[in-house]
Design a protein around this motif. Structure first.
Motif, PDB file in Angstrom:
ATOM      1  N   LEU A   1      -4.373  30.982 -57.983  1.00  0.00           N
ATOM      2  CA  LEU A   1      -4.461  32.323 -58.359  1.00  0.00           C
ATOM      3  C   LEU A   1      -3.103  33.053 -58.748  1.00  0.00           C
ATOM      4  CD1 LEU A   1      -7.153  34.213 -58.759  1.00  0.00           C
ATOM      5  CD2 LEU A   1      -6.676  34.966 -56.470  1.00  0.00           C
ATOM      6  N   SER A   2      -2.112  32.502 -58.108  1.00  0.00           N
ATOM      7  CA  SER A   2      -1.021  33.089 -58.370  1.00  0.00           C
ATOM      8  C   SER A   2      -0.332  33.564 -59.684  1.00  0.00           C
ATOM      9  CB  SER A   2       0.463  32.313 -57.599  1.00  0.00           C
ATOM     10  OG  SER A   2       0.165  30.989 -58.355  1.00  0.00           O
ATOM     11  N   ASP A   3      -0.718  32.510 -60.696  1.00  0.00           N
ATOM     12  CA  ASP A   3      -0.018  33.170 -62.017  1.00  0.00           C
ATOM     13  C   ASP A   3      -0.922  34.081 -62.736  1.00  0.00           C
ATOM     14  OD1 ASP A   3       1.969  30.896 -62.071  1.00  0.00           O
ATOM     15  OD2 ASP A   3       0.683  29.429 -62.933  1.00  0.00           O
ATOM     16  N   LYS A   4      -2.302  34.253 -62.034  1.00  0.00           N
ATOM     17  CA  LYS A   4      -3.072  35.495 -62.730  1.00  0.00           C
ATOM     18  C   LYS A   4      -2.884  36.761 -62.069  1.00  0.00           C
ATOM     19  CE  LYS A   4      -7.856  35.773 -63.803  1.00  0.00           C
ATOM     20  NZ  LYS A   4      -8.021  35.360 -65.223  1.00  0.00           N
ATOM     21  N   LEU A   5      -2.418  36.843 -60.748  1.00  0.00           N
ATOM     22  CA  LEU A   5      -2.071  37.988 -60.175  1.00  0.00           C
ATOM     23  C   LEU A   5      -0.565  38.292 -59.944  1.00  0.00           C
ATOM     24  CD1 LEU A   5      -5.176  37.322 -59.087  1.00  0.00           C
ATOM     25  CD2 LEU A   5      -4.165  38.295 -56.862  1.00  0.00           C
ATOM     26  N   THR A   6       0.477  37.657 -60.378  1.00  0.00           N
ATOM     27  CA  THR A   6       1.822  37.959 -60.321  1.00  0.00           C
ATOM     28  C   THR A   6       1.990  38.831 -61.273  1.00  0.00           C
ATOM     29  OG1 THR A   6       2.386  35.818 -61.067  1.00  0.00           O
ATOM     30  CG2 THR A   6       2.640  36.131 -58.722  1.00  0.00           C
ATOM     31  N   GLU A   7       1.259  39.032 -62.524  1.00  0.00           N
ATOM     32  CA  GLU A   7       1.650  39.574 -63.511  1.00  0.00           C
ATOM     33  C   GLU A   7       1.521  41.222 -63.267  1.00  0.00           C
ATOM     34  OE1 GLU A   7      -1.000  38.423 -66.572  1.00  0.00           O
ATOM     35  OE2 GLU A   7      -0.095  36.487 -66.786  1.00  0.00           O
ATOM     36  N   ARG A   8       0.500  41.708 -62.097  1.00  0.00           N
ATOM     37  CA  ARG A   8       0.353  43.010 -61.676  1.00  0.00           C
ATOM     38  C   ARG A   8       1.170  43.339 -60.234  1.00  0.00           C
ATOM     39  NH1 ARG A   8      -5.843  44.643 -62.598  1.00  0.00           N
ATOM     40  NH2 ARG A   8      -4.986  46.458 -61.363  1.00  0.00           N
ATOM     41  N   ASN A   9       1.734  44.432 -59.925  1.00  0.00           N
ATOM     42  CA  ASN A   9       2.029  44.704 -58.750  1.00  0.00           C
ATOM     43  C   ASN A   9       1.261  45.932 -57.891  1.00  0.00           C
ATOM     44  OD1 ASN A   9       2.453  47.101 -60.111  1.00  0.00           O
ATOM     45  ND2 ASN A   9       4.807  47.120 -59.997  1.00  0.00           N
ATOM     46  N   ASP A  10      -0.218  46.119 -58.513  1.00  0.00           N
ATOM     47  CA  ASP A  10      -0.978  47.096 -57.832  1.00  0.00           C
ATOM     48  C   ASP A  10      -2.228  46.489 -57.443  1.00  0.00           C
ATOM     49  OD1 ASP A  10      -1.798  46.520 -60.670  1.00  0.00           O
ATOM     50  OD2 ASP A  10      -2.385  48.619 -61.031  1.00  0.00           O
ATOM     51  N   VAL A  11      -2.370  45.143 -57.511  1.00  0.00           N
ATOM     52  CA  VAL A  11      -3.447  44.512 -56.953  1.00  0.00           C
ATOM     53  C   VAL A  11      -3.374  44.309 -55.564  1.00  0.00           C
ATOM     54  CG1 VAL A  11      -4.621  42.199 -57.312  1.00  0.00           C
ATOM     55  CG2 VAL A  11      -3.516  43.130 -59.349  1.00  0.00           C
ATOM     56  N   ILE A  12      -4.574  44.136 -54.937  1.00  0.00           N
ATOM     57  CA  ILE A  12      -4.703  43.825 -53.513  1.00  0.00           C
ATOM     58  C   ILE A  12      -5.563  42.681 -53.388  1.00  0.00           C
ATOM     59  CG2 ILE A  12      -6.137  44.652 -51.551  1.00  0.00           C
ATOM     60  CD1 ILE A  12      -5.746  47.496 -52.259  1.00  0.00           C
ATOM     61  N   ALA A  13      -5.163  41.549 -52.629  1.00  0.00           N
ATOM     62  CA  ALA A  13      -5.506  40.565 -52.278  1.00  0.00           C
ATOM     63  C   ALA A  13      -5.731  40.199 -50.766  1.00  0.00           C
ATOM     64  CB  ALA A  13      -4.871  39.343 -52.882  1.00  0.00           C
ATOM     65  N   PHE A  14      -6.878  39.791 -50.548  1.00  0.00           N
ATOM     66  CA  PHE A  14      -7.243  39.780 -49.039  1.00  0.00           C
ATOM     67  C   PHE A  14      -8.315  38.520 -48.702  1.00  0.00           C
ATOM     68  CE2 PHE A  14     -10.618  42.428 -50.492  1.00  0.00           C
ATOM     69  CZ  PHE A  14     -11.592  42.088 -49.702  1.00  0.00           C
ATOM     70  N   HIS A  15      -8.096  38.141 -47.574  1.00  0.00           N
ATOM     71  CA  HIS A  15      -9.072  36.933 -46.971  1.00  0.00           C
ATOM     72  C   HIS A  15      -9.661  37.531 -45.733  1.00  0.00           C
ATOM     73  CE1 HIS A  15      -6.744  35.474 -43.693  1.00  0.00           C
ATOM     74  NE2 HIS A  15      -5.540  35.490 -44.530  1.00  0.00           N
ATOM     75  N   CYS A  16     -10.742  36.934 -45.380  1.00  0.00           N
ATOM     76  CA  CYS A  16     -11.371  37.330 -44.192  1.00  0.00           C
ATOM     77  C   CYS A  16     -11.528  36.159 -43.085  1.00  0.00           C
ATOM     78  CB  CYS A  16     -12.983  37.661 -44.427  1.00  0.00           C
ATOM     79  SG  CYS A  16     -13.073  39.191 -45.649  1.00  0.00           S
ATOM     80  N   SER A  17     -10.575  35.314 -43.051  1.00  0.00           N
ATOM     81  CA  SER A  17     -10.445  34.188 -41.876  1.00  0.00           C
ATOM     82  C   SER A  17     -10.063  34.887 -40.779  1.00  0.00           C
ATOM     83  CB  SER A  17      -9.380  33.325 -42.458  1.00  0.00           C
ATOM     84  OG  SER A  17      -8.987  32.448 -41.279  1.00  0.00           O
ATOM     85  N   GLY A  18     -10.667  34.530 -39.626  1.00  0.00           N
ATOM     86  CA  GLY A  18     -10.221  35.118 -38.310  1.00  0.00           C
ATOM     87  C   GLY A  18      -9.033  34.520 -37.872  1.00  0.00           C
ATOM     88  N   ALA A  19      -8.634  33.116 -38.213  1.00  0.00           N
ATOM     89  CA  ALA A  19      -7.498  32.405 -37.739  1.00  0.00           C
ATOM     90  C   ALA A  19      -6.394  32.566 -38.598  1.00  0.00           C
ATOM     91  CB  ALA A  19      -7.954  31.051 -37.640  1.00  0.00           C
ATOM     92  N   LEU A  20      -6.430  32.800 -39.676  1.00  0.00           N
ATOM     93  CA  LEU A  20      -5.255  32.846 -40.561  1.00  0.00           C
ATOM     94  C   LEU A  20      -4.817  34.162 -40.638  1.00  0.00           C
ATOM     95  CD1 LEU A  20      -6.041  30.049 -43.132  1.00  0.00           C
ATOM     96  CD2 LEU A  20      -4.831  29.875 -41.057  1.00  0.00           C
TER      97      LEU A  20
END
Length: 289
Positions: free
Chosen positions: A80-99
């Protein structure tokens, strides 16, 4: 209204997507799952969004929820990195309990976070009603954490903020209380089966005492909630149970003894005398014959 994409809309992703859609917190855009059919099913459950045939074909969005399995998160983030690094106002999150959120570092300059709902998503339809009141552990960049705090608070969740380096220890606490409780119920059922009590009768017998014990622990704390032979220092009863369990299932006896040692340490913080504790520890520590 911010837009949201979901990668891995399984039981958790579908539940959050539908609740946020119903609350008008996010506008669902794209949903990508391992199979296109499961993505279509997720869209139908949520009642919004479009199924994506590939990660690359997903629409632009303000927020990206990566709710796939722990082992896939880093791989998805890299893709996903190429798609998201074009913007600096994006939020990316995961829901893992361990990581921690650090597994998403490759997505910067996006604001990254992890949000772990302390909830069992075994049945999404049930979770729609029972998620409110659950705690959500948040950590990560301030922008992402602030946005997610608002999103989960709107669902009636309680917010707990933690440090990234403590995420594994935090998750271990959840595993012990939840997953190990399930294992304990199974061990109990095996013991009842050895006594000739069939499963449904055993579950019916267990339900009120297990639920009451859980309630006691939440309201009184473990020290005041422990009952039974170890709490009383009843060495003879414990010895008999170890012997009988060993005769029908050595593994049951082993688990009984290991958990018994933990109970002794807990009972010592209550009324159990040092003398009784020492005797119980000696009995429970003896090697299996």
């Amino acid at each position: 209204m911010q837009t949201l994409n979901i990668i891995g809309a399984g039981r958790l992703g579908k539940t959050l997507g539908r609740l946020w859609q119903q609350k008008g917190l996010f506008q669902l855009k794209s949903i990508f799952n391992r199979s296109y059919d499961s993505a279509l099913a997720a869209v139908e459950f949520i009642g919004a969004g479009q199924a994506a045939e590939s990660l690359e074909s997903m629409a632009e969005a303000d927020c990206w929820l990566i709710s796939c399995s722990d082992g896939e998160i880093a791989v998805i983030a890299q893709r996903l990195s190429d798609k998201l690094t074009e913007r600096n106002d994006v939020i990316a999150f995961h829901c893992s309990g361990a990581l921690s959120s650090q597994v998403l570092e490759v997505l910067r300059p996006a604001s990254i976070a992890s949000a772990h709902p302390v909830h069992s998503f075994a049945e999404p339809l049930h979770s729609l009603d029972t998620l409110p009141g659950s705690s959500v552990a948040l950590e990560g960049d301030s922008l992402a954490v602030s946005a997610l705090e608002n999103a989960f608070t709107a669902l009636g969740c309680e917010i707990l903020t933690i440090e990234a380096q403590h995420k594994s220890l935090y998750h271990a606490g959840s595993v012990i209380a939840c997953n190990y409780l399930t294992a304990l119920i199974d061990l109990s059922l095996r013991s009842f089966a050895a006594a000739g009590i069939e499963r449904n009768s055993a579950l019916k017998l267990l339900e009120p005492i297990v639920l009451q014990t859980a309630q006691n622990n939440m309201s009184l704390g473990p020290e005041k909630s422990l009952t039974g032979p170890i709490a009383r220092g009843d060495l003879e009863t414990v010895a008999t149970q170890v012997e009988n369990l060993a005769s029908v299932d050595p593994q049951l006896a082993l688990h009984y003894r290991q958990l018994g040692l933990a109970c002794v340490e807990l009972a010592r913080r209550g009324q159990l005398s040092d003398e009784s504790a020492a005797s119980l520890i000696e009995l429970l520590s003896e090697p299996m014959r």
